[in-house]
Design an enzyme around this catalytic site. Sequence first.
Site, PDB file in Angstrom:
ATOM      1  N   ASP A 123       0.807  -1.231   0.000  1.00 58.22           N
ATOM      2  CA  ASP A 123       0.000   0.000   0.000  1.00 58.22           C
ATOM      3  C   ASP A 123       0.840   1.281   0.000  1.00 58.22           C
ATOM      4  OD1 ASP A 123      -2.391  -1.300  -0.131  1.00 58.22           O
ATOM      5  OD2 ASP A 123      -2.779  -1.283   2.027  1.00 58.22           O
ATOM      6  N   HIS A 295      23.387 -15.815   6.286  1.00 58.32           N
ATOM      7  CA  HIS A 295      23.112 -15.281   4.954  1.00 58.32           C
ATOM      8  C   HIS A 295      22.855 -13.777   4.972  1.00 58.32           C
ATOM      9  CE1 HIS A 295      20.787 -14.763   1.140  1.00 58.32           C
ATOM     10  NE2 HIS A 295      21.697 -15.609   0.706  1.00 58.32           N
TER      11      HIS A 295
HETATM   12  O1  LIG Z   1      22.745 -14.195  -3.689  1.00 63.31           O
HETATM   13  P1  LIG Z   1      22.179 -14.144  -2.293  1.00 63.31           P
HETATM   14  O2  LIG Z   1      23.085 -13.478  -1.363  1.00 63.31           O
HETATM   15  O3  LIG Z   1      20.782 -13.675  -2.242  1.00 63.31           O
HETATM   16  O4  LIG Z   1      22.125 -15.658  -1.815  1.00 63.31           O
HETATM   17  C1  LIG Z   1      21.442 -16.617  -2.533  1.00 63.31           C
HETATM   18  C2  LIG Z   1      22.422 -17.633  -2.996  1.00 63.31           C
HETATM   19  O5  LIG Z   1      23.085 -17.176  -4.133  1.00 63.31           O
HETATM   20  C3  LIG Z   1      21.793 -18.916  -3.277  1.00 63.31           C
HETATM   21  O6  LIG Z   1      22.772 -19.850  -3.587  1.00 63.31           O
END
Ligand SMILES: O=P(O)(O)OC[C@H](O)CO
Length: 384
Positions: A123, A295
């Site tokens: 939104d 990550h």
């Molecule tokens: O590229 P990112 O940092 O989003 O990580 C995702 C990976 O590449 C998946 O293998």
Amino acid sequence: MASRGTIYPWRAGNRFELLLDGAVFFPRMLAAIAAAAQQVEVELYLIEDGQCSERLVDALCRAAARGVRVRGLFDAYGAAGLAVPARERLLAAGVELRWYNPLRWRRGVRNFHRDHRKLVLVDGRLAYVGGTGATDEFWLPSESRSPWHEVMVEVEGPLVGDWQQLFEHQWRARFAWRPRHQPLALSLPDCPPAGLGLGRVAYADAAQHRDILLSLLRALRGARQRVWLATPYFLPTWKIRRALRRAAARGVEVRLLLAGRHTDHPPVRFAGQRYYPKLLKAGVRIFEYQPRFLHLKMVLVDDWVSVGSCNFDHWNLRFNLDANVEALDPGFTQAVAACFIEDFAVSREITLDDWQQRPWWRRAQQRLWGWLDRLAVNLLDRWR
Ligand SMILES: O=P(O)(O)OC[C@H](O)CO
């Protein structure tokens, strides 16, 4: 309307909330989509069939079915694992879909260009920005802990308008533009010394527009007390490595939070480890996160925060569309610092001694992958 090359200003009056891990941020994003009254936009790199994407697809279909305008902009390579039935469900529900840069043989090296941004807009009022994809690694609805450690930021306030512009521009452009490889000369807005609710959209359009990188370099060069930087894929550019070493040399506490043995790309980890000795000798402290795959992409320089999709590696910065939210806000800074402190506590610190005593087979892996990474970069530079 933003044009390619737009530099976004700092905006005041925003609220930021750091959402730790999929079990927190996915339910929050799905609830926001369920409450949407007018429009929802999703821009993602990774999306593939599974429990997580099932929930997202359901939420998007339901929103579209009740008359909300829903748009999905997905990277064609990162979304390759989203099979036809899910795509057809979305289209049948009235969701508008676009795919960034489908792979084509004749495109050659241009196939490397990927939309790596991770953005959900609701939104024009709420933005979710960070490093997630819609795969089961980021969220298994039945589990309280996801296999990958990730963060998203919930943003509310005037800054959402800039995120909306960034999305709109990419929605229209898709891959109609030809990325150039020479960076445009950019002039960043001055970074306020401190503030409450201050935020900025920082982004990258492959090598031609890298305000996200310039902004990081400026922050590193101005750091006075701390530089804490987390990335899963540690292949920083030479300028970043130099700025980290110089910051450590002038007494700034420089800590890197990197992936440990849990990683989806061991070769990238090995290639990045070739930078360890020089950084360690300069006084940089290196922590490898142990519990699962780290990550998240997050930087804290004194009180300045940058969180988003950018790994600050030379591959990302050469080819990808990336986007981070930069913020100056005491409460948010505190939340980011607390997240770092918790993660450092469950990480293994790598010392120069450890490093020098690593076994021969580890050295061989690092040499091999480091050499291949350098070779690839040299070839790409020649092609440029
Ligand atoms: O590229 P990112 O940092 O989003 O990580 C995702 C990976 O590449 C998946 O293998």
